[in-house]
Design an enzyme around this catalytic site. Structure first.
Site, PDB file in Angstrom:
ATOM      1  N   THR A  63       0.844  -1.191   0.000  1.00 11.87           N
ATOM      2  CA  THR A  63       0.000   0.000   0.000  1.00 11.87           C
ATOM      3  C   THR A  63       0.880   1.241   0.000  1.00 11.87           C
ATOM      4  O   THR A  63       1.853   1.317   0.752  1.00 11.87           O
ATOM      5  CB  THR A  63      -0.936   0.032   1.220  1.00 11.87           C
ATOM      6  OG1 THR A  63      -1.790  -1.105   1.189  1.00 11.87           O
ATOM      7  CG2 THR A  63      -1.797   1.297   1.223  1.00 11.87           C
ATOM      8  N   PHE A  70       1.154   5.210   0.732  1.00 10.81           N
ATOM      9  CA  PHE A  70       0.547   6.255   1.550  1.00 10.81           C
ATOM     10  C   PHE A  70       1.149   7.609   1.177  1.00 10.81           C
ATOM     11  O   PHE A  70       2.327   7.697   0.801  1.00 10.81           O
ATOM     12  CB  PHE A  70       0.813   6.002   3.037  1.00 10.81           C
ATOM     13  CG  PHE A  70       0.150   4.762   3.586  1.00 10.81           C
ATOM     14  CD1 PHE A  70      -1.009   4.849   4.329  1.00 10.81           C
ATOM     15  CD2 PHE A  70       0.703   3.505   3.367  1.00 10.81           C
ATOM     16  CE1 PHE A  70      -1.619   3.719   4.845  1.00 10.81           C
ATOM     17  CE2 PHE A  70       0.096   2.360   3.874  1.00 10.81           C
ATOM     18  CZ  PHE A  70      -1.062   2.471   4.608  1.00 10.81           C
TER      19      PHE A  70
END
Length: 379
Positions: free
Chosen positions: A266, A268
Site C-alpha cells: 500500500t 501512503f
C-alpha cells in the site's frame, strides 16, 4: 461550469481550487507566495490556501464513523479515535511530531505513519475527512493516508479529498501488507465460523478464507475488527489484521501471511499544511490534477507534454467533476473529468516547469498537489 482556470497568460501556476469545486461555506482563498531559491521556480509556482475554520465549539459534524457494533465507552484498552466534533479541541503531548491516520491502534495506517515519521505521536481518526481537517486546524502536524494498493487499486475517497482540502503532499511511504488470522486465546482454527475485516483485506485473502470455509463480514477497518473480537470475547469469529494488532489487543495469531499475493503493498501520502521546497539531489515525484475541454485528441495532447520531454508518468487516475459531472456539447452530454497524474520529476527541474507551462496553455484547470521525494525503500 466554474472551475479555477489557468488560461491566462500569467506565468504563475496556481494550486488553489475554486469555490465551486471545494465544499460550500469556505472562505475566499488567500494567496500565499513561496520564496524559492531558484528564480525560475519562484516565477512559476504560487500557492493558494484556504482559511478553513470551524466554529469555536467544534460543531461541524460532517464526518461520522460507521460503527458495526457498539464498543464499550469505558473500555480501558485504548483511547478513542479523533472524531469530527473534537476538531476544535487543541491537544498536545510534548514536542513530538503529531501524525494523523485513519483507523484505530494497530491499523496498517498507524504502521505507515510510524515508518514515515519515526518516534512520532500517531493520532487515530475516525474518518479520512477527520485526518485532513485535523491538519488544517493545527491539531496535528501531518497526516499519512493511503492512496493506492497494489492489489485493490486506488482509494478514490482520498483523491477527492486532496482536491477538496488545501493540504500539500510532502512525501510518500510504501508499506508491505502482511495479513494474519487473529482470534482469542484458546480458539482453534476448526472452531471458527466467520471472519471480520475491512472489505479490501477480505478480498485480498479470498482464496485462503474460501478454503477455510469462513463466512466473511465487512467492518470499517482491520484493526477495528481485531478490537471487536477482543472486547466481545468472540469464540467463533476471527479477524484479518496485522500482527501488531494481535499484540495490542491480546489476540493469538492462528495463521500468518494469509494474503493471496505476497506482493501486497500500500502506498501512503504524507500531507502537510505547507509544501516542501523541491530539490534535485534525489529522485522526486510530482503530483498534479487538471481538467480539459471536450474534444478529439485532447487527452493525448495533454499526455504528450510529458512524452515530448521524456518525463515518465507513474500514475494516472480520472475522477468525475462532482459539481457538474455532465457537460452538453453539440447536442450530446459528456462526463466531465478531473485527471490526477504522478510523474517522475522535481518541480525544481526546468523540464518539469516547461511541461506544466505547456499543459497550462490548454488545460481548463491545473493544480500542483505536491513535489516530493520518492520512497525507494521497496524498489
Amino acid at each position: 461550469m466554474a472551475v479555477h482556470t489557468v488560461r491566462s497568460p500569467a506565468t504563475h501556476l496556481h494550486t488553489g481550487t475554486s469555490r465551486n469545486i471545494s465544499p460550500s461555506h469556505r472562505k475566499p482563498n488567500d494567496a500565499i507566495r513561496l520564496s524559492f531559491r531558484s528564480p525560475k521556480l519562484r516565477r512559476f509556482i504560487s500557492v493558494s490556501s484556504s482559511l478553513h475554520e470551524g466554529n469555536e465549539h467544534g460543531k461541524e459534524n460532517s464526518v461520522r464513523a460507521l460503527e458495526v457494533k457498539k464498543i464499550p465507552e469505558d473500555s480501558p484498552l485504548l483511547p478513542k479515535p479523533l472524531s469530527s466534533n473534537q476538531l476544535a479541541e487543541p491537544v498536545s503531548n510534548g514536542s513530538r511530531v503529531r501524525v494523523a491516520y485513519q483507523g484505530v491502534r494497530g491499523a496498517y495506517s498507524e504502521s505507515a505513519a510510524e515508518k514515515a515519521y519515526p518516534n512520532c505521536e500517531a493520532v487515530p481518526c475516525e474518518e479520512f475527512d477527520t485526518a485532513f481537517e485535523a491538519v488544517e486546524r493545527w491539531l496535528v502536524d501531518r497526516a499519512v493516508l493511503p492512496i493506492e494498493n497494489s492489489l485493490g487499486g486506488s482509494i478514490h475517497r482520498n483523491y477527492d479529498l486532496l482536491l477538496r482540502h488545501n493540504l500539500h503532499i510532502v512525501g510518500e511511504v510504501k508499506l508491505a501488507v502482511r495479513h494474519c488470522l487473529l482470534a482469542n486465546h484458546g480458539v482453534k482454527l476448526d472452531g471458527l465460523r466467520r471472519v471480520l475485516s475491512h472489505p479490501q483485506a477480505l478480498a485480498q485473502c479470498e482464496n485462503t478464507l474460501t478454503r477455510l470455509g469462513l463466512v466473511r463480514e465487512a467492518v470499517d477497518d482491520t484493526a477495528g475488527a481485531a478490537k471487536l473480537i477482543a472486547l466481545e470475547g468472540l469464540s467463533d469469529a476471527a479477524a484479518v489484521a496485522s500482527a501488531k494488532a494481535a499484540e495490542i489487543y491480546g489476540l493469538s495469531i492462528v495463521v500468518e501471511d494469509i494474503q493471496d499475493d505476497s506482493d501486497n503493498v500500500t502506498r501512503f501520502l504524507m500531507l502537510a499544511r505547507e509544501p516542501i521546497i523541491p530539490g534535485t539531489n534525489r529522485l522526486f515525484k510530482t503530483s498534479i490534477v487538471f481538467s480539459l475541454e471536450e474534444g478529439p485528441g485532447v487527452l493525448f495532447k495533454a499526455l504528450a507534454v510529458f512524452a515530448l520531454r521524456q518525463i515518465n508518468l507513474t500514475k494516472m487516475e480520472s475522477r468525475p467533476l462532482r459539481k457538474t459531472p455532465l457537460r452538453a456539447s453539440g447536442g450530446l452530454k459528456y462526463f466531465d473529468y478531473l485527471f490526477y497524474v504522478d510523474f517522475e520529476a522535481s518541480m525544481a527541474d526546468e523540464v518539469a516547469q516547461n511541461a506544466l507551462r505547456h499543459l497550462e496553455e490548454f488545460a481548463t484547470f491545473l493544480r500542483v498537489l505536491g513535489s516530493y521525494p520518492v520512497d525507494t525503500t521497496m524498489l
